[in-house]
Design an enzyme around this catalytic site. Structure first.
Site, short mmCIF file in Angstrom:
data_model
loop_
_atom_site.label_atom_id
_atom_site.label_comp_id
_atom_site.label_asym_id
_atom_site.label_seq_id
_atom_site.Cartn_x
_atom_site.Cartn_y
_atom_site.Cartn_z
N TYR A 141 -26.62 6.44 64.08
CA TYR A 141 -25.92 5.42 63.16
C TYR A 141 -26.33 4.08 63.49
O TYR A 141 -26.17 3.20 62.63
CB TYR A 141 -24.47 5.66 63.56
N LYS A 192 -29.21 19.47 69.49
CA LYS A 192 -30.00 20.33 68.61
C LYS A 192 -31.62 20.14 69.51
O LYS A 192 -32.43 19.65 69.12
CB LYS A 192 -30.28 19.71 67.27
N ASP A 224 -25.86 23.84 64.68
CA ASP A 224 -25.93 24.65 63.56
C ASP A 224 -24.82 26.01 63.93
O ASP A 224 -24.24 26.56 63.26
CB ASP A 224 -27.17 25.26 62.91
N ASP A 248 -19.31 13.35 63.69
CA ASP A 248 -18.94 13.00 62.31
C ASP A 248 -18.64 14.33 61.56
O ASP A 248 -17.59 14.64 61.13
CB ASP A 248 -19.69 12.06 61.60
N ASP A 252 -14.77 16.70 60.80
CA ASP A 252 -14.24 16.78 59.38
C ASP A 252 -13.93 18.41 59.37
O ASP A 252 -13.05 18.62 58.61
CB ASP A 252 -15.02 16.30 58.43
C1 IPM Z 1 -15.40 8.78 60.37
C2 IPM Z 1 -15.83 7.93 59.01
C3 IPM Z 1 -17.04 6.84 59.23
C4 IPM Z 1 -17.96 7.38 59.98
C5 IPM Z 1 -17.59 6.16 58.05
C6 IPM Z 1 -16.35 5.60 57.17
C7 IPM Z 1 -18.41 5.25 58.38
O1 IPM Z 1 -16.52 9.24 58.30
O2 IPM Z 1 -14.70 7.94 60.95
O3 IPM Z 1 -15.71 9.71 60.69
O4 IPM Z 1 -18.98 8.16 59.63
O5 IPM Z 1 -18.08 7.41 61.46
MG MG Z 2 -16.40 11.09 59.36
#
Ligand code: IPM
Ligand code: MG
Length: 357
Positions: A141, A192, A224, A248, A252
């Site tokens: 990042y 990884k 993975d 990240d 999710d």
């Molecule tokens: C998160 C989001 C952020 C990230 C974005 C909005 C920059 O997806 O907080 O997980 O990638 O960290």
């Molecule tokens: Mg995110």
């Protein structure tokens, strides 16, 4: 002692969901002498529209001066074609980076009442309680160099750099091991290392730090495989520690185990537990302004704020119990709704949490 909280609603559903969390904090101010002063400012596209940047220096300074920050979400279609340097996401990344909020805690906890809301079978997710510790201020990042360049043959090439220094790995390792000590004493480090040298170093440092925590059982897992294991048998995990980008993605994924991404809170902490608190989900521009978004991840993030930065574990539990009571009553926003439950709006579920405090 009075504490100051800066609220940055941001874009999309951000304003609607932070309003509900602020309702909860204001209620605690009255009922439990929470004694916080709340101020508000712009971040993301909302800041860009007014100031031409996704975060002004003044707002950055306010964030540094506050005891804690509560953020909604940033981004939206409207700003997608902007230069990457002024995109809404950059405001959020600057906050994380300048305040050195390197430790992102994302608890994937399934409220028992929501076992039917997950797309996975109830028996796979029932009882799920894991914590993802995501490194938040390094990795690909932030790695340099980065950009889009033109090669000699005239073709453009995009490039980013995946880097971690030893000290960065060490400090997130300690956060993760400490978290594991307070929980089930099992830590899975996700990398990884079969392909990327940077995560080979990550693995080596994790093993080194493990020596300070002999009670914690450390496992290494390739990313993975971790993605697969998360849906195959998510309850094998207690604490997961991983880098910025893998974290990240996996967070999710883990959010869906909790019924909905609308349930996943997060805390981003510096070395002194000063922090920014935000739901793990995005700004959901498709449902913005409709009063249908789920504010519970933001409300639960406010609970984390009380726990980590404001040292009010009692009130953090109070909020978490109120959320559980609301779910007991069968109240659900659309994302967690299932047959037989009562569908309610963003503001209705926020009011219900306040009533249950
Ligand atoms: C998160 C989001 C952020 C990230 C974005 C909005 C920059 O997806 O907080 O997980 O990638 O960290
Ligand atoms: Mg995110």
């Amino acid at each position: 002692m009075t504490s100051s909280v800066l609220v940055l609603p941001g874009d999309g559903i951000g304003p609607e969901i932070t309003v509900e969390a602020v309702k909860v904090l204001n209620a605690l101010n009255k009922s439990d002498n929470l004694d916080i002063v709340i101020s508000e400012d712009l971040v993301g596209g909302a800041a860009y529209d007014v100031h031409g940047v996704p975060l002004t220096d003044q707002t950055m300074q306010k964030a540094k001066d506050a005891d804690a920050i509560l953020l909604g979400a940033v981004g939206g279609y409207k700003w997608e074609s902007l230069d990457i340097a002024v995109r809404p996401e950059k405001g959020l990344l600057r906050l994380r980076s300048e305040m050195q909020l390197f430790a992102n805690l994302r608890p994937a906890y399934l409220f028992a009442q929501l076992a039917d809301s997950s797309t996975l079978k109830p028996e796979v997710v029932a009882g799920l309680d894991m914590l993802i510790v995501r490194e938040l201020t390094g990795g690909i990042y932030f790695g340099q160099p980065r950009g889009i360049r033109t090669l000699e043959n005239g073709e453009r090439q995009g490039y980013n750099t995946y880097v971690y220094a030893e000290a960065e790995i060490k400090r997130i390792a300690h956060v993760a091991f400490n978290a594991a000590m307070k929980r089930g004493k099992k830590l899975t480090s996700v990398d990884k290392a079969n392909v990327l040298e940077v995560t080979e170093l990550w693995r080596e440092i994790m093993d080194e730090v493990a020596k300070y925590y002999p009670e914690v059982e450390l496992k290494h897992m390739y990313v993975d495989n971790a993605a697969m294991q998360l849906v195959l048998n998510p309850k094998q995990f207690d604490v997961i520690v991983t880098g910025n980008m893998f974290g990240d993605i996996l967070s999710d994924q883990a959010s869906m185990l909790t019924g909905s991404i609308g349930m996943l809170a997060s805390a981003s902490l510096d070395a002194n537990n000063k922090g920014m608190y935000e739901p793990s989900h995005g700004s959901a521009p498709d449902i913005a302004g409709k009063n249908i978004a789920n504010p519970l991840a933001t409300i639960l993030s406010a609970a984390m704020m009380l726990r980590y930065s404001l040292k009010r574990e009692d009130l953090a539990l109070k909020i978490e119990n109120a959320v559980a009571s609301v779910l007991d009553k069968g109240l659900r926003t659309g994302d967690i709704w299932s047959e037989g439950m009562t569908k309610v709006s963003t503001s209705e579920i926020g009011d219900a949490v306040v009533d249950c405090l």
